[in-house]
Design a protein around this motif. Structure first.
Motif, PDB file in Angstrom:
ATOM      1  N   ASN A  25     -21.175 -62.016 -23.090  1.00 29.70           N
ATOM      2  CA  ASN A  25     -22.754 -61.971 -23.505  1.00 29.70           C
ATOM      3  C   ASN A  25     -23.846 -63.262 -23.879  1.00 29.70           C
ATOM      4  N   LYS A  26     -24.489 -63.101 -23.319  1.00 25.77           N
ATOM      5  CA  LYS A  26     -25.262 -64.335 -23.712  1.00 25.77           C
ATOM      6  C   LYS A  26     -26.368 -63.651 -24.504  1.00 25.77           C
ATOM      7  N   SER A  27     -27.410 -64.958 -25.822  1.00 24.37           N
ATOM      8  CA  SER A  27     -27.795 -65.702 -26.528  1.00 24.37           C
ATOM      9  C   SER A  27     -29.332 -63.758 -26.522  1.00 24.37           C
ATOM     10  N   PHE A  28     -29.197 -62.654 -27.651  1.00 29.20           N
ATOM     11  CA  PHE A  28     -30.620 -62.033 -27.655  1.00 29.20           C
ATOM     12  C   PHE A  28     -29.372 -60.907 -26.583  1.00 29.20           C
ATOM     13  N   THR A  29     -28.801 -61.068 -25.423  1.00 29.24           N
ATOM     14  CA  THR A  29     -28.145 -59.687 -24.842  1.00 29.24           C
ATOM     15  C   THR A  29     -29.329 -58.693 -25.450  1.00 29.24           C
ATOM     16  N   SER A  30     -29.501 -58.456 -26.302  1.00 29.38           N
ATOM     17  CA  SER A  30     -29.697 -56.439 -27.186  1.00 29.38           C
ATOM     18  C   SER A  30     -31.092 -56.596 -26.492  1.00 29.38           C
ATOM     19  N   LEU A  31     -31.699 -57.919 -26.811  1.00 32.83           N
ATOM     20  CA  LEU A  31     -33.565 -57.563 -25.968  1.00 32.83           C
ATOM     21  C   LEU A  31     -33.330 -57.899 -24.948  1.00 32.83           C
ATOM     22  N   ARG A  32     -32.627 -58.389 -24.232  1.00 30.39           N
ATOM     23  CA  ARG A  32     -32.624 -58.588 -22.891  1.00 30.39           C
ATOM     24  C   ARG A  32     -32.146 -57.288 -22.707  1.00 30.39           C
ATOM     25  N   GLN A  33     -31.790 -56.197 -22.664  1.00 35.06           N
ATOM     26  CA  GLN A  33     -31.351 -55.502 -22.446  1.00 35.06           C
ATOM     27  C   GLN A  33     -32.526 -54.354 -22.577  1.00 35.06           C
ATOM     28  N   PHE A  34     -33.404 -54.731 -24.035  1.00 38.27           N
ATOM     29  CA  PHE A  34     -34.585 -53.544 -24.373  1.00 38.27           C
ATOM     30  C   PHE A  34     -35.397 -53.604 -23.403  1.00 38.27           C
ATOM     31  N   ILE A  35     -35.627 -55.203 -23.223  1.00 42.17           N
ATOM     32  CA  ILE A  35     -36.707 -55.246 -21.892  1.00 42.17           C
ATOM     33  C   ILE A  35     -36.649 -54.459 -21.075  1.00 42.17           C
ATOM     34  N   LEU A  36     -35.321 -53.960 -20.009  1.00 37.67           N
ATOM     35  CA  LEU A  36     -34.412 -53.806 -19.178  1.00 37.67           C
ATOM     36  C   LEU A  36     -35.387 -52.257 -19.609  1.00 37.67           C
ATOM     37  N   ILE A  37     -34.866 -51.707 -20.486  1.00 40.38           N
ATOM     38  CA  ILE A  37     -35.195 -50.118 -20.780  1.00 40.38           C
ATOM     39  C   ILE A  37     -36.117 -49.833 -20.804  1.00 40.38           C
ATOM     40  N   PHE A  38     -37.532 -50.879 -21.019  1.00 39.11           N
ATOM     41  CA  PHE A  38     -38.981 -50.544 -21.266  1.00 39.11           C
ATOM     42  C   PHE A  38     -39.559 -51.144 -20.723  1.00 39.11           C
ATOM     43  N   CYS A  39     -39.072 -51.622 -18.741  1.00 40.51           N
ATOM     44  CA  CYS A  39     -39.545 -51.221 -17.390  1.00 40.51           C
ATOM     45  C   CYS A  39     -39.406 -50.261 -16.954  1.00 40.51           C
ATOM     46  N   PHE A  40     -38.353 -49.662 -17.627  1.00 41.14           N
ATOM     47  CA  PHE A  40     -37.503 -48.611 -16.847  1.00 41.14           C
ATOM     48  C   PHE A  40     -38.430 -47.148 -17.330  1.00 41.14           C
ATOM     49  N   THR A  41     -38.953 -47.473 -18.800  1.00 44.09           N
ATOM     50  CA  THR A  41     -39.517 -46.746 -18.479  1.00 44.09           C
ATOM     51  C   THR A  41     -40.787 -46.539 -18.488  1.00 44.09           C
ATOM     52  N   LEU A  42     -41.697 -46.957 -18.618  1.00 40.30           N
ATOM     53  CA  LEU A  42     -43.043 -47.273 -18.185  1.00 40.30           C
ATOM     54  C   LEU A  42     -43.681 -47.381 -16.462  1.00 40.30           C
ATOM     55  N   MET A  43     -41.703 -47.645 -15.752  1.00 34.90           N
ATOM     56  CA  MET A  43     -42.464 -46.925 -14.578  1.00 34.90           C
ATOM     57  C   MET A  43     -42.441 -45.512 -14.016  1.00 34.90           C
ATOM     58  N   SER A  44     -41.430 -45.502 -15.085  1.00 37.20           N
ATOM     59  CA  SER A  44     -41.471 -43.799 -14.776  1.00 37.20           C
ATOM     60  C   SER A  44     -42.875 -42.567 -14.906  1.00 37.20           C
ATOM     61  N   ILE A  45     -42.763 -43.667 -16.294  1.00 35.22           N
ATOM     62  CA  ILE A  45     -44.699 -43.040 -16.814  1.00 35.22           C
ATOM     63  C   ILE A  45     -44.978 -43.459 -15.201  1.00 35.22           C
TER      64      ILE A  45
END
Length: 233
Positions: A25-45
């Motif tokens: 894991n790189k630093s701030f892995t959880s934050l990186r994953q959250f960004i991906l999830i946020f982008c997925f959710t935003l695009m789906s909406i």
């Protein structure tokens, strides 16, 4: 030979008598994953097709587990052998061949694009999706067989948006190739996908392809040409 991973630092080493790939894991892995999830959710909406985002945390480890890899193998999707997995590190078999993008840029590879279409179709027939289906997540063996890596975001879904993400992310990852080559690879991918699913690609795929390509491409000139050309329906 392995593509740079946004979430993990990847190194090659020895594990007993085996050559392996270590993904830490790189630093701030959880934050990186959250960004991906946020982008997925935003695009789906924004697409008018809201979809549940992939789960993270323990779900990612479950998707990378031996059990998950065995289930994929049963439906015809091969993954590297897993040696060890923890919250911070994954150790898996090293595939001596290189990632798929390098094959697309260097040689004739229609058969490989066809295989990606078939693999994606096999997953969709089981109401599963990769979400992150870029060509760099496929490795090529010496026998020209594809191995799927980075399984963390697999989820159970048959939504139009999620399936479109699989197709769109693959096409986006090759959209910067020379137009003649891109059109041929796109066609072979579609043939492989239809051969397995017996259906056309979801209508959102090309829209998502164009959006996602902004984060993949190297040659914006080729990207623009490929966006404007008629796609293989």
């Amino acid at each position: 030979m392995y593509f740079i991973n946004w979430e993990r630092k990847i190194t090659r080493t020895k594990f007993g008598n085996n050559i392996v790939v270590v993904k830490r894991n790189k630093s701030f892995t959880s934050l990186r994953q959250f960004i991906l999830i946020f982008c997925f959710t935003l695009m789906s909406i924004c697409s008018g097709n809201p979809a549940n985002p992939p789960e993270i945390g323990k779900r990612i480890l479950e998707n990378e587990s031996c059990e998950s890899r065995n289930k994929l193998k049963i439906i015809g999707i091969n993954c590297p052998k897993l040696f060890s997995i923890t919250d911070e590190e994954i150790i898996e078999e090293y595939i001596d061949g290189g990632n798929l993008y390098s094959f697309f840029t260097l040689e004739k590879s229609n058969d490989l694009a066809l295989q990606v279409g078939e693999i994606t179709g096999k997953l969709h027939k089981k109401d599963l999706v990769f979400i992150d289906n870029k060509c760099q997540n496929f490795l090529v063996t010496k026998e020209r067989k594809l191995i799927r890596i980075d399984l963390g975001f697999i989820q159970k879904s048959n939504s139009v948006f999620a399936q479109s993400m699989d197709i769109g992310s693959f096409l986006a990852s090759i959209l910067d190739l020379e137009p003649q080559k891109y059109r041929l690879l796109e066609k072979e991918f579609m043939i492989g996908y239809r051969r397995i699913t017996n259906k056309k690609i979801p209508y959102l795929s090309i829209i998502l392809r164009n959006i996602l390509a902004l984060g993949f491409g190297y040659s914006h000139k080729n990207m623009l040409k490929n966006m404007l050309n008629k796609h293989y329906a």
